[in-house]
Design a protein around this motif. Structure first.
Motif, PDB file in Angstrom:
ATOM      1  N   ASN A 196       0.806  -1.230   0.000  1.00 17.63           N
ATOM      2  CA  ASN A 196       0.000   0.000   0.000  1.00 17.63           C
ATOM      3  C   ASN A 196       0.834   1.272   0.000  1.00 17.63           C
ATOM      4  N   VAL A 197       2.129   1.120   0.117  1.00 17.60           N
ATOM      5  CA  VAL A 197       2.978   2.310   0.175  1.00 17.60           C
ATOM      6  C   VAL A 197       4.003   2.350  -0.970  1.00 17.60           C
ATOM      7  N   SER A 198       4.257   1.213  -1.557  1.00 15.18           N
ATOM      8  CA  SER A 198       5.264   1.123  -2.602  1.00 15.18           C
ATOM      9  C   SER A 198       4.930   2.041  -3.790  1.00 15.18           C
ATOM     10  N   GLY A 199       5.867   2.913  -4.117  1.00 11.27           N
ATOM     11  CA  GLY A 199       5.700   3.832  -5.245  1.00 11.27           C
ATOM     12  C   GLY A 199       4.775   5.013  -4.975  1.00 11.27           C
ATOM     13  N   LYS A 200       4.269   5.136  -3.745  1.00  9.55           N
ATOM     14  CA  LYS A 200       3.303   6.198  -3.426  1.00  9.55           C
ATOM     15  C   LYS A 200       3.982   7.466  -2.895  1.00  9.55           C
ATOM     16  N   ARG A 201       3.286   8.591  -3.134  1.00  5.11           N
ATOM     17  CA  ARG A 201       3.722   9.875  -2.545  1.00  5.11           C
ATOM     18  C   ARG A 201       2.905  10.064  -1.265  1.00  5.11           C
ATOM     19  N   VAL A 202       3.620  10.044  -0.150  1.00  6.94           N
ATOM     20  CA  VAL A 202       2.949  10.027   1.156  1.00  6.94           C
ATOM     21  C   VAL A 202       2.983  11.417   1.821  1.00  6.94           C
ATOM     22  N   LEU A 203       1.840  11.789   2.381  1.00  9.52           N
ATOM     23  CA  LEU A 203       1.806  12.977   3.237  1.00  9.52           C
ATOM     24  C   LEU A 203       1.699  12.457   4.667  1.00  9.52           C
ATOM     25  N   LEU A 204       2.749  12.708   5.445  1.00 12.08           N
ATOM     26  CA  LEU A 204       2.833  12.226   6.812  1.00 12.08           C
ATOM     27  C   LEU A 204       2.336  13.340   7.736  1.00 12.08           C
ATOM     28  N   VAL A 205       1.251  13.067   8.449  1.00 11.04           N
ATOM     29  CA  VAL A 205       0.616  14.138   9.243  1.00 11.04           C
ATOM     30  C   VAL A 205       0.851  13.935  10.736  1.00 11.04           C
ATOM     31  N   ASP A 206       1.200  15.024  11.423  1.00 11.56           N
ATOM     32  CA  ASP A 206       1.356  14.979  12.883  1.00 11.56           C
ATOM     33  C   ASP A 206       0.935  16.320  13.473  1.00 11.56           C
ATOM     34  N   ASP A 207       0.907  16.403  14.800  1.00  7.45           N
ATOM     35  CA  ASP A 207       0.474  17.658  15.419  1.00  7.45           C
ATOM     36  C   ASP A 207       1.593  18.707  15.471  1.00  7.45           C
ATOM     37  N   VAL A 208       2.768  18.309  15.978  1.00  6.12           N
ATOM     38  CA  VAL A 208       3.845  19.315  16.139  1.00  6.12           C
ATOM     39  C   VAL A 208       5.169  18.815  15.561  1.00  6.12           C
ATOM     40  N   PHE A 209       5.865  19.685  14.866  1.00  3.37           N
ATOM     41  CA  PHE A 209       7.243  19.435  14.422  1.00  3.37           C
ATOM     42  C   PHE A 209       8.146  20.159  15.416  1.00  3.37           C
ATOM     43  N   THR A 210       8.955  19.384  16.158  1.00  2.00           N
ATOM     44  CA  THR A 210       9.870  20.039  17.110  1.00  2.00           C
ATOM     45  C   THR A 210      11.292  19.915  16.568  1.00  2.00           C
ATOM     46  N   THR A 211      11.895  18.721  16.691  1.00  2.00           N
ATOM     47  CA  THR A 211      13.223  18.549  16.079  1.00  2.00           C
ATOM     48  C   THR A 211      13.105  17.804  14.752  1.00  2.00           C
ATOM     49  N   LEU A 215       9.262  12.431  12.864  1.00  2.00           N
ATOM     50  CA  LEU A 215       8.872  12.430  11.451  1.00  2.00           C
ATOM     51  C   LEU A 215       9.971  11.794  10.588  1.00  2.00           C
ATOM     52  N   HIS A 216      11.225  12.058  10.965  1.00  2.00           N
ATOM     53  CA  HIS A 216      12.356  11.474  10.238  1.00  2.00           C
ATOM     54  C   HIS A 216      12.312   9.948  10.322  1.00  2.00           C
ATOM     55  N   GLU A 217      12.104   9.431  11.524  1.00  2.00           N
ATOM     56  CA  GLU A 217      12.078   7.975  11.710  1.00  2.00           C
ATOM     57  C   GLU A 217      10.885   7.346  10.995  1.00  2.00           C
ATOM     58  N   ALA A 218       9.726   8.002  11.060  1.00  2.00           N
ATOM     59  CA  ALA A 218       8.531   7.480  10.375  1.00  2.00           C
ATOM     60  C   ALA A 218       8.758   7.497   8.862  1.00  2.00           C
ATOM     61  N   ALA A 219       9.348   8.574   8.362  1.00  2.00           N
ATOM     62  CA  ALA A 219       9.622   8.696   6.927  1.00  2.00           C
ATOM     63  C   ALA A 219      10.652   7.655   6.486  1.00  2.00           C
ATOM     64  N   LYS A 220      11.631   7.397   7.360  1.00  2.00           N
ATOM     65  CA  LYS A 220      12.671   6.398   7.053  1.00  2.00           C
ATOM     66  C   LYS A 220      12.026   5.024   6.810  1.00  2.00           C
ATOM     67  N   ALA A 221      11.070   4.657   7.671  1.00  2.00           N
ATOM     68  CA  ALA A 221      10.382   3.364   7.535  1.00  2.00           C
ATOM     69  C   ALA A 221       9.564   3.331   6.234  1.00  2.00           C
ATOM     70  N   LEU A 222       8.912   4.442   5.922  1.00  2.00           N
ATOM     71  CA  LEU A 222       8.085   4.497   4.702  1.00  2.00           C
ATOM     72  C   LEU A 222       8.948   4.429   3.448  1.00  2.00           C
ATOM     73  N   LYS A 223      10.086   5.122   3.483  1.00  2.00           N
ATOM     74  CA  LYS A 223      10.996   5.092   2.329  1.00  2.00           C
ATOM     75  C   LYS A 223      11.582   3.688   2.147  1.00  2.00           C
ATOM     76  N   ALA A 224      11.929   3.042   3.270  1.00  2.00           N
ATOM     77  CA  ALA A 224      12.482   1.680   3.199  1.00  2.00           C
ATOM     78  C   ALA A 224      11.449   0.723   2.606  1.00  2.00           C
ATOM     79  N   ALA A 225      10.162   1.041   2.800  1.00  2.00           N
ATOM     80  CA  ALA A 225       9.082   0.189   2.269  1.00  2.00           C
ATOM     81  C   ALA A 225       8.726   0.562   0.830  1.00  2.00           C
ATOM     82  N   GLY A 226       9.440   1.534   0.264  1.00  2.00           N
ATOM     83  CA  GLY A 226       9.257   1.833  -1.156  1.00  2.00           C
ATOM     84  C   GLY A 226       8.484   3.094  -1.492  1.00  2.00           C
TER      85      GLY A 226
END
Ligand SMILES: [Zn+2]
Ligand SMILES: [Zn+2]
Length: 239
Positions: A196-211, A215-226
């Motif tokens: 469901n994620v392979s080749g997709k453009r993902v918008l990762l939504v959260d409440d606050v961006f601090t450091t 988001l980096h770790e979540a994006a890393k997992a999504l990128k590793a999944a394609g």
């Protein structure tokens, strides 16, 4: 079917509660028919279209100084407003005081500012940042899912809450020093439905961006999944 029936029962119950306790603004206390009044919304410091494309920090539209030496797994980041004043109070009430009714006005704000993320027409799926199941039990809801539900309703973008999971519980980031935050969440996320994620453009939504560590770790997992692209979009940006 059961979900729909429960949803209707909840709507009726919330209508009854509104009659007994008419809504008032949860930030300024003004009586009215809104949980976040127009006066308070007016005071939110929205970031607008000019921000660092890598981290969303209000800037002159260039990559900010911090990001010149930092790499993120997400391709871009943007936030609706700065994490202070009304927006900070509203997010605290929403997240830590269980005022889930704020999901609608805050999700609407996310929707109204989306054009400033420069991503219109460039998103295939919206994925909220998950919380660990034990945090879910403790809080009763995931604030990112609630915001994303409203955002997706307004944008008609598809929401998927079954792709990314947080398999490891981690101490609250808010209590940690900046340098500890990244190691705290390292490898905490897993993609369970790779197809469901392979080749997709993902918008990762959260409440606050601090450091940006979560988001980096979540994006890393999504990128590793394609995932072909991952863009982070949050309600607020910590300055
Ligand atoms: Zn107000
Ligand atoms: Zn930056």
């Amino acid at each position: 079917m059961i979900k729909q029936a429960l949803g209707s029962a909840r709507d009726v119950w919330s209508g009854v509660l509104d009659l007994i306790y008419p809504p008032c603004c949860l930030v300024c206390g003004k009586a009215g028919d809104e949980y976040l009044c127009a006066d308070c919304l007016e005071k939110v410091d929205t970031i607008g279209p000019r921000h660092c494309s890598k981290c969303g920090m209000p800037d002159d539209g260039m990559v900010c100084r911090d990001c010149r030496e930092r790499e993120y797994a997400f391709d871009s980041a943007c936030s609706a407003g700065t994490f202070d004043g009304v927006l900070q109070t509203a997010i605290h009430k929403f997240k830590y005081r269980n005022h889930i009714v704020l999901a609608d006005p805050l999700g609407d704000l996310l929707y109204r500012c989306f054009a400033d993320a420069h991503l219109t027409g460039k998103v295939d799926v919206v994925i909220p940042v998950p919380i660990h199941k034990s945090r879910m039990v403790e809080r009763g809801f995931n604030q990112a899912i609630e915001l994303a539900k409203r955002f997706c309703k307004r944008t008609s973008l598809p929401l998927n809450t079954g792709i990314l999971i947080k398999h490891r519980n981690t101490p609250h980031q808010v209590n940690l020093r900046q340098e500890i935050r990244l190691t705290n969440v390292r490898d905490a996320f897993t993609v369970v439905n790779v197809e469901n994620v392979s080749g997709k453009r993902v918008l990762l939504v959260d409440d606050v961006f601090t450091t940006g560590s979560t988001l980096h770790e979540a994006a890393k997992a999504l990128k590793a999944a394609g995932a072909s692209q991952v863009h982070a979009y949050t309600l607020a940006r910590s300055l």
